[in-house]
Design a protein around this motif. Structure first.
Motif, PDB file in Angstrom:
ATOM      1  N   GLY A 288     -10.685   1.024  22.187  1.00 55.56           N
ATOM      2  CA  GLY A 288     -11.577   0.517  21.153  1.00 55.56           C
ATOM      3  C   GLY A 288     -11.094  -0.794  20.562  1.00 55.56           C
ATOM      4  O   GLY A 288     -11.899  -1.678  20.235  1.00 55.56           O
ATOM      5  N   THR A 289      -9.766  -0.931  20.426  1.00 57.37           N
ATOM      6  CA  THR A 289      -9.215  -2.183  19.887  1.00 57.37           C
ATOM      7  C   THR A 289      -9.381  -3.308  20.890  1.00 57.37           C
ATOM      8  O   THR A 289      -9.712  -4.442  20.512  1.00 57.37           O
ATOM      9  CB  THR A 289      -7.726  -1.999  19.547  1.00 57.37           C
ATOM     10  N   HIS A 294     -12.346  -8.314  22.353  1.00 55.02           N
ATOM     11  CA  HIS A 294     -13.261  -9.014  23.254  1.00 55.02           C
ATOM     12  C   HIS A 294     -14.585  -9.323  22.565  1.00 55.02           C
ATOM     13  O   HIS A 294     -15.140 -10.430  22.708  1.00 55.02           O
ATOM     14  CB  HIS A 294     -13.510  -8.176  24.508  1.00 55.02           C
ATOM     15  N   ASP A 295     -15.097  -8.369  21.784  1.00 58.38           N
ATOM     16  CA  ASP A 295     -16.366  -8.598  21.080  1.00 58.38           C
ATOM     17  C   ASP A 295     -16.251  -9.771  20.110  1.00 58.38           C
ATOM     18  O   ASP A 295     -17.174 -10.582  19.994  1.00 58.38           O
ATOM     19  CB  ASP A 295     -16.769  -7.337  20.313  1.00 58.38           C
ATOM     20  N   GLU A 296     -15.113  -9.843  19.401  1.00 54.05           N
ATOM     21  CA  GLU A 296     -14.923 -10.930  18.438  1.00 54.05           C
ATOM     22  C   GLU A 296     -14.825 -12.276  19.150  1.00 54.05           C
ATOM     23  O   GLU A 296     -15.392 -13.284  18.698  1.00 54.05           O
ATOM     24  CB  GLU A 296     -13.675 -10.677  17.598  1.00 54.05           C
ATOM     25  N   ARG A 299     -18.376 -13.146  20.470  1.00 55.77           N
ATOM     26  CA  ARG A 299     -19.280 -13.587  19.403  1.00 55.77           C
ATOM     27  C   ARG A 299     -19.103 -15.072  19.096  1.00 55.77           C
ATOM     28  O   ARG A 299     -20.061 -15.765  18.758  1.00 55.77           O
ATOM     29  CB  ARG A 299     -19.030 -12.740  18.161  1.00 55.77           C
ATOM     30  N   ARG A 300     -17.888 -15.550  19.275  1.00 57.09           N
ATOM     31  CA  ARG A 300     -17.593 -16.954  18.956  1.00 57.09           C
ATOM     32  C   ARG A 300     -18.043 -17.913  20.056  1.00 57.09           C
ATOM     33  O   ARG A 300     -17.890 -19.125  19.920  1.00 57.09           O
ATOM     34  CB  ARG A 300     -16.101 -17.106  18.668  1.00 57.09           C
ATOM     35  N   THR A 301     -18.568 -17.382  21.155  1.00 59.84           N
ATOM     36  CA  THR A 301     -19.113 -18.242  22.212  1.00 59.84           C
ATOM     37  C   THR A 301     -20.630 -18.396  22.101  1.00 59.84           C
ATOM     38  O   THR A 301     -21.231 -19.152  22.872  1.00 59.84           O
ATOM     39  CB  THR A 301     -18.790 -17.676  23.610  1.00 59.84           C
ATOM     40  N   VAL A 310      -5.655 -18.496  22.877  1.00 56.16           N
ATOM     41  CA  VAL A 310      -5.069 -18.389  24.213  1.00 56.16           C
ATOM     42  C   VAL A 310      -4.371 -17.034  24.316  1.00 56.16           C
ATOM     43  O   VAL A 310      -3.489 -16.719  23.519  1.00 56.16           O
ATOM     44  CB  VAL A 310      -4.062 -19.525  24.471  1.00 56.16           C
ATOM     45  N   LEU A 311      -4.767 -16.235  25.298  1.00 52.33           N
ATOM     46  CA  LEU A 311      -4.193 -14.912  25.522  1.00 52.33           C
ATOM     47  C   LEU A 311      -3.495 -14.934  26.882  1.00 52.33           C
ATOM     48  O   LEU A 311      -4.162 -15.064  27.925  1.00 52.33           O
ATOM     49  CB  LEU A 311      -5.269 -13.835  25.521  1.00 52.33           C
TER      50      LEU A 311
END
Length: 472
Positions: A288-289, A294-296, A299-301, A310-311
């Protein structure tokens, strides 16, 4: 002469050193064992569970049934459900349909239990433990601390048996220790994240090191606090991927007493080789985390472009130092590529986990009586007892200090009540807490072949006959 608590004529049956979740669980279970005298000592002023990581919305990775007592005694007044009932929150919890409690809620529950148990002595720091052979008792010398943490009085407790649950401490990689110790470098361990959260959120560029659950939660919290397009975040991981925690039903059976018994029975070198390969059982990230991160980012795209985040997994921080008066320079190496790079940042959060606190200082007077394994670690038997010289008739139990002998479940909250029940059954020589004979559908390992009975079924599974002995 130190004061004695309780007096020498009334030795304790069991003295506990440290009051974290595991010894709190043991104390709650012990409170219902008639005639058993116990006391627990803790240097902190009150019970607190990872206060620096009680980020809003974060939950435990174990179900609420893995509270302090339920899996050994669901009738106890110290269950999580009874805590909810006492606070008139049972129906809200029911309708919330939550299987995993909030971390802050678990901390509040534990503090509620600690306030209702006798024999918990906070602001008492145990300094040394010794064996008094003449009296057949352990002696624990402690310092009683005042409100400012200064020594106020000395004391000594006598007990037939001890249980050591001093927990873990934040781990700082060697390359970053000088910076973490510097008051002017903005390098903090995730254990202290909330205390520094406002300053970190305002930093121009922040790097999170570590890809476990804490690393993911800190990264997500920082990401949500920063404007789209100006995130300026790095997330580095030594693991080869930002991987989910193992959470399949049969996979979770490696956190059962059955698996702990199997693991304990393996040769020492096999256990040592196996543990690092099981990292996704306890170092992975809740699915879930991962989804929330990924959702956050996604959303920013939506307005076009990519977030400035950067991950990078598979990376090790080789060395670290200062760049200018305030910035930090991390020297990175990618394991698979064999490449190196320098990263400059304004703040670093170390989500690099915890290590078991060493017992050597506390148990130094017992060193000649301790038995160690080939790696110099204390040997721990299947009942969570340190292996001592036979002349010591008392027992020392350990909690969350035996991963090398009992496996990945040693620090898991889901095994707290069971381990406490094992200890109390052993201390009393009775069975105040009957334990299940089987806890997993998985059969770990093969049963030994019984001499003279090659065809006898094992665990309900018929053994195939040897081709040379098939009868007509």
């Amino acid at each position: 002469m130190p004061a004695e608590l309780p007096g020498p004529r009334r030795p304790l049956d069991l003295a506990g050193i440290g009051i974290g979740p595991f010894n709190l669980s043991l104390a709650a279970l012990a409170a219902r064992v008639r005639g058993l005298s116990t006391a627990f000592y803790e240097r902190r002023a009150e019970f607190r569970w990872h206060p620096g990581l009680l980020i809003e919305g974060t939950t435990l990775q174990v179900p609420f049934l893995a509270d302090l007592v339920t899996l050994a005694d669901p009738t106890s007044p110290f269950t999580f459900l009874n805590y909810l009932r006492a606070h008139e929150r049972l129906y809200p919890f029911y309708f919330a349909e939550r299987f995993h409690a909030h971390r802050a809620e678990y901390d509040a529950y534990c503090r509620w239990v600690s306030g209702r148990l006798p024999g918990l002595h906070f602001r008492h720091q145990v300094e040394k433990v010794r064996w008094n052979a003449g009296r057949g008792l352990f002696e624990a010398d402690f310092t009683q601390l005042d409100d400012s943490g200064e020594a106020a009085a000395l004391g000594r407790a006598h007990a037939r048996h001890l249980v050591v649950g001093v927990g873990t401490e934040p781990y700082v990689p060697e390359a970053l220790r000088p910076l973490a110790a510097s008051p002017t470098a903005d390098v903090v361990h995730a254990a202290d994240y909330l205390a520094h959260r406002t300053r970190l959120a305002a930093a121009r560029h922040v790097t999170v090191v570590g890809a476990g659950q804490s690393g993911a939660e800190v990264f997500l919290d920082l990401l949500r606090a920063r404007p789209a397009g100006a995130e300026r975040l790095h997330w580095l991981a030594r693991t080869p991927a930002f991987a989910p925690m193992e959470y399949s039903k049969l996979g979770l059976e490696q956190f059962t007493p059955d698996y702990a018994r199997y693991f304990h029975g393996l040769p020492e070198d096999v256990r040592d080789e196996l543990l690092p390969r099981q990292w996704q059982l306890y170092k992975g990230i809740d699915a879930g985390t991962i989804a929330a991160v990924h959702d956050e980012l996604y959303r920013r795209t939506l307005g076009g472009g990519w977030p400035d985040a950067v991950l990078t997994p598979g990376v090790t921080v080789r060395t670290a130092g200062r760049f200018g008066s305030h910035r930090i320079e991390l020297h990175l190496e990618h394991a698979a590529q064999g490449t190196r790079e320098t990263l400059r940042t304004d703040a670093v959060v170390l989500a690099t986990g915890y290590r078991e606190r060493p017992l050597d200082g506390l148990l130094a007077p017992l060193e000649p009586l301790l038995r160690r394994d080939a790696a110099g670690r204390p040997r721990v038997d299947e009942h969570h007892r340190l292996v001592l010289d036979p002349e010591v008739t008392g027992r020392i139990y350990v909690q969350n200090a035996e991963r090398h002998t009992h496996g990945v479940g040693a620090p898991d909250l889901g095994l707290a009540a069971h381990r406490g029940a094992v200890i109390l059954n052993d201390v009393t020589g009775a069975e105040p807490y009957p334990l299940p004979r089987r806890t997993a559908f998985t059969t770990f390992g093969l049963p030994p072949l019984r001499r003279g009975q090659p065809d006898e079924p094992a665990h309900g599974v018929p053994r195939a006959p040897d081709p040379g002995t098939v009868k007509a």
